[in-house]
Design an enzyme around this catalytic site. Structure first.
Site, short mmCIF file in Angstrom:
data_model
loop_
_atom_site.label_atom_id
_atom_site.label_comp_id
_atom_site.label_asym_id
_atom_site.label_seq_id
_atom_site.Cartn_x
_atom_site.Cartn_y
_atom_site.Cartn_z
N TYR A 44 0.82 -1.21 0.00
CA TYR A 44 0.00 0.00 0.00
C TYR A 44 0.86 1.27 0.00
CZ TYR A 44 -4.40 -2.46 1.17
OH TYR A 44 -5.51 -3.25 1.15
N CYS A 75 -1.77 -2.29 9.58
CA CYS A 75 -1.05 -1.69 8.46
C CYS A 75 -0.69 -0.26 8.83
CB CYS A 75 -1.92 -1.73 7.21
SG CYS A 75 -1.21 -0.87 5.78
N ASN A 76 0.58 0.04 8.90
CA ASN A 76 1.00 1.38 9.29
C ASN A 76 0.53 2.45 8.31
OD1 ASN A 76 3.00 1.41 11.74
ND2 ASN A 76 3.46 -0.45 10.61
N THR A 77 0.49 2.10 7.02
CA THR A 77 0.07 3.07 6.00
C THR A 77 -1.39 3.47 6.20
OG1 THR A 77 1.66 2.15 4.42
CG2 THR A 77 -0.11 3.50 3.52
N CYS A 187 6.96 -1.21 11.64
CA CYS A 187 6.49 -2.08 10.56
C CYS A 187 6.15 -3.42 11.18
CB CYS A 187 7.57 -2.24 9.49
SG CYS A 187 7.17 -3.46 8.21
#
Length: 269
Positions: A44, A75-77, A187
């Site tokens: 992503y 998900c970090n994004t 992450c």
């Protein structure tokens, strides 16, 4: 109708979020986990904000079919750019993200106010962790470093390989020179390398595992809302993917230290 028996939904752009599943199983073994890895559209981080928010909406809809009592963004994004989308799509379901959980724990743990953050190129360039940490405590200094080779090293199982240690030493040297006392693993792949990273940083630097932080936050919120599953049986996670990678079985075994891989369901998003 949401109850303590309802599942906890977790999603990620790929398989890195399995470290969150591992942390949840360690802390909350009775919870039924629905994990969705959007393996067809990973990564992503290289996508536009519009696309990332679209994916966040679609991933949440996939989990909402199972009527979860909580959704965890592994998900970090998406945690950085689409938290509000997940909250609005979830229609009142409690939403937790790894980014905020990791940032909050880092702020609580630091003693000298100097925090290091490592992550993918996309996460570090977004400055999301630094913004979250300084919003919580403006006096804290944040030092960030992209470690792009850590994801392939983790997925190849090079956990204690001499080459991995050399690369990690190169990445971490800059942060260690900044006199940090706390290091955030920004992450979800990185907890696989946590032991090696701790060997390099030494015992005086507190390693913040965002997967463990978000699992601890989930336990607290579920308990506070009387939604904690108190059964004595350990539940097997229900795994959903949008594409079945060839290495999924070996990666599941690596990430969860499991000998048995449950059935994996292929879904469309």
């Amino acid at each position: 109708m949401i109850s303590s028996e309802s599942p906890v939904g977790i999603f990620d752009s790929g398989i890195g979020g399995l470290t969150v599943v591992r942390a949840m199983q360690a802390m909350l073994p009775a919870e039924q986990i629905i994990y969705f890895g959007d393996t067809a559209r990973v990564p992503y981080g290289s996508k536009s904000q519009v696309t990332i928010r679209k994916y966040a909406h679609e991933d949440t809809l996939t989990l909402m079919k199972y009527q979860p009592k909580m959704i965890i963004i592994a998900c970090n994004t998406v945690s950085a750019l689409g938290l509000d989308v997940v909250e609005s799509t979830g229609k009142g379901v409690t939403v937790l993200g790894v980014l905020k959980a990791g940032a909050e724990l880092a702020v609580r743990e630091t003693l000298n106010g100097r925090i290091g953050v490592i992550g993918t190129q996309a996460t570090i360039c977004s400055n999301a962790y630094a913004c979250e940490i300084t919003a919580l405590a403006p006096e804290i200094q944040v030092f960030s470093k992209a470690c792009p080779l850590f994801v392939p090293l983790a997925e190849e199982g090079f956990i204690n390989h001499p080459a991995s240690k050399l690369i990690a030493e190169e990445y971490l040297d800059e942060l260690l020179c900044c006199n940090i006392d706390t290091l955030v693993l920004g992450c979800t792949h990185y907890p696989i390398l946590k032991t090696m990273i701790q060997e390099i940083t030494g015992p005086d630097i507190r390693i913040i595992d965002s997967a463990e932080a978000v699992a601890a936050g989930a336990r607290t919120l579920l308990a506070d809302n009387a939604l904690l599953n108190t059964a004595t049986t350990t539940r097997t996670p229900h795994l959903l993917v949008s594409d079945l990678p060839q290495k999924f079985q070996s990666l599941y075994t690596l990430f969860l230290s499991a000998s048995h891989v449950p059935d994996v369901e292929l879904v469309e998003v």
